[in-house]
Enzyme design. Structure first.
Site: not given
Length: 409
Positions: A15, A17-18, A43, A60, A178, A253, A262-263, A268-269, A289, A293, A295
């Site tokens: 995918h 995003d992945k 990113e 960074e 998906k 598909f 798809d960008a 984003r997931k 990260k 971090k 997060d």
């Protein structure tokens, strides 16, 4: 009686995003391999095109030693996932077909001065959640995960699609896929699978096998998915007929897909990465990260603690919330919630968790041995509910018998 349903989704490593998560985490691993204390926040964005695709790296990095070749890492990661052919939607291997743009600088000095101390302050402010429950424990294939069932099954489906593509079981399959699983509950407990949704990119020439018939092509894809994916990934006792199965809901598909269609963007997931929507989320993404971090590292620690609470029998469902302020080591707040499944009050449960677990960033990194290049395997298939040593390292999924004993006492 009204149906009680809950749905979770997952997406494959291909995918868009992945793909971005994988590139960002490959950079994290490469940097930590050079310097275990590297500070990384990277990113990635990808987009295919008719003539040329693009990979954008931004963020960074500060480390002691020679910086890795970020462009080469990005190209190789995308190729390993399967994007080495312009015809399917993206070719990372060709400079003529794919441009890589780097905008990577050093970590800001005002952040560094709060993190690079002997106490190691948190790398940012924020809230993190960890979650565990007993939903998977009635099924042999899923035992030990202490994870929401819909999320566990949707993850298994996408990992299975990826593996079946790579081992040749589904030679017509492409990297982008998906899954979505809806579980029916009875009296608050999972009963059976209600609906399975699959979207899988495939060879555009597959319909030629059926004389150009898209209807016959879809029937073939559906039957192959039932045999080699659904029945392989979902325990038999959960697949009670009739269950709903939707494969490629638009009817087709086919190539080109992936970043062409798809960008993609890192982070984003975040629900796919965590608990499939069961349990709360603090909003911070993990991939790209380093473990300074919170997060990332504190979310892992919160999951680790919640899993121990449930594994110890103190509750059948547990959520841990942590909060931090940048540059300060100790969490601002720690909260455990059992949703009424514990004989202890949430206040007493929180006290037990505080007495057993140290949630300072330095302690988390030490106890979970996070200063290693172990993050690429987390980029697809979920960060939680995985099997340590088989799916990857996932040290936050390992149970510590001493901590279980301490929670019980």
């Amino acid at each position: 009686m009204a149906e009680e349903l809950f749905t979770s989704e997952s997406v494959s490593s291909g995918h868009p995003d992945k793909l971005c998560d994988a590139i960002s985490d490959a950079i994290v691993d490469a940097c930590i391999a050079v310097d275990c204390n590297a500070r990384v926040a990277v990113e990635t964005s990808v987009k295919g095109g008719t003539k040329k695709g693009i990979i954008l790296l931004a963020g960074e990095v500060t480390l002691e030693g020679e910086h890795p070749d970020y462009e080469l890492i990005a190209r190789n990661t995308a190729a390993q996932i399967g994007y080495d052919n312009h015809g399917i939607g993206f070719d990372s291997t060709s400079e003529e077909r794919c441009e890589v743009i780097q905008k990577i600088t050093a970590q800001a000095a005002n952040i560094s001065q709060g993190v690079n101390t002997s106490e190691q302050g948190a790398g940012d402010q924020g809230i993190m959640f960890g979650f565990a429950c007993t939903e998977t424990e009635d099924y042999r294939e899923l035992q030990g995960r202490f994870f929401p069932l819909a999320a566990a099954l949707s993850q298994r489906l996408t990992r299975r699609m990826t593996n079946a593509r790579k081992d040749g079981t589904l030679p017509w399959a492409r990297p982008d896929a998906k899954s979505q699983v809806t579980i029916q509950y009875e009296n608050g407990k999972p009963s059976h699978v209600h609906t399975v949704v699959i979207a899988i990119q495939h060879d555009k020439n597959l319909k030629d096998k059926f004389g150009g018939s898209e209807e016959e092509e879809l029937d073939y894809v559906r039957n192959e998915i039932i045999k080699h994916v659904v029945e392989h990934a979902i325990p038999e006792e959960l697949l009670q007929e009739p269950y709903n199965l939707i494969v490629n809901g638009t009817g087709r598909f086919a190539d080109p897909g992936g970043p062409y269609a798809d960008a993609g963007l890192t982070g984003r997931k975040i629900i796919v990465d965590t608990y499939g929507g069961m349990g709360r989320h603090g909003g911070g993404a993990f991939s790209g990260k380093d473990p300074s971090k919170v997060d990332r590292s504190a979310a892992y620690a919160a999951r680790w603690a919640a899993k121990h609470v449930v594994a110890s029998g103190l509750a059948s469902k547990c959520e841990i919330q942590l909060s931090y302020v940048i540059g300060v080591a100790e969490p601002v707040s720690i909260r455990a919630e059992s949703y009424g499944t514990s004989s202890l009050s949430d206040t007493d449960l929180t006290s037990k968790v505080k007495s057993v677990f140290d949630f300072t960033p330095k302690s988390i990194a030490n106890e979970l041995d996070l200063l290693r290049p172990i993050y690429s395997s987390t980029a697809a298939g979920g960060h939680f509910g995985r099997t340590p040593g088989i799916d990857g390292e996932f040290p936050w999924e390992k149970l510590d018998e001493q901590k279980i004993s301490a929670l019980k006492n």
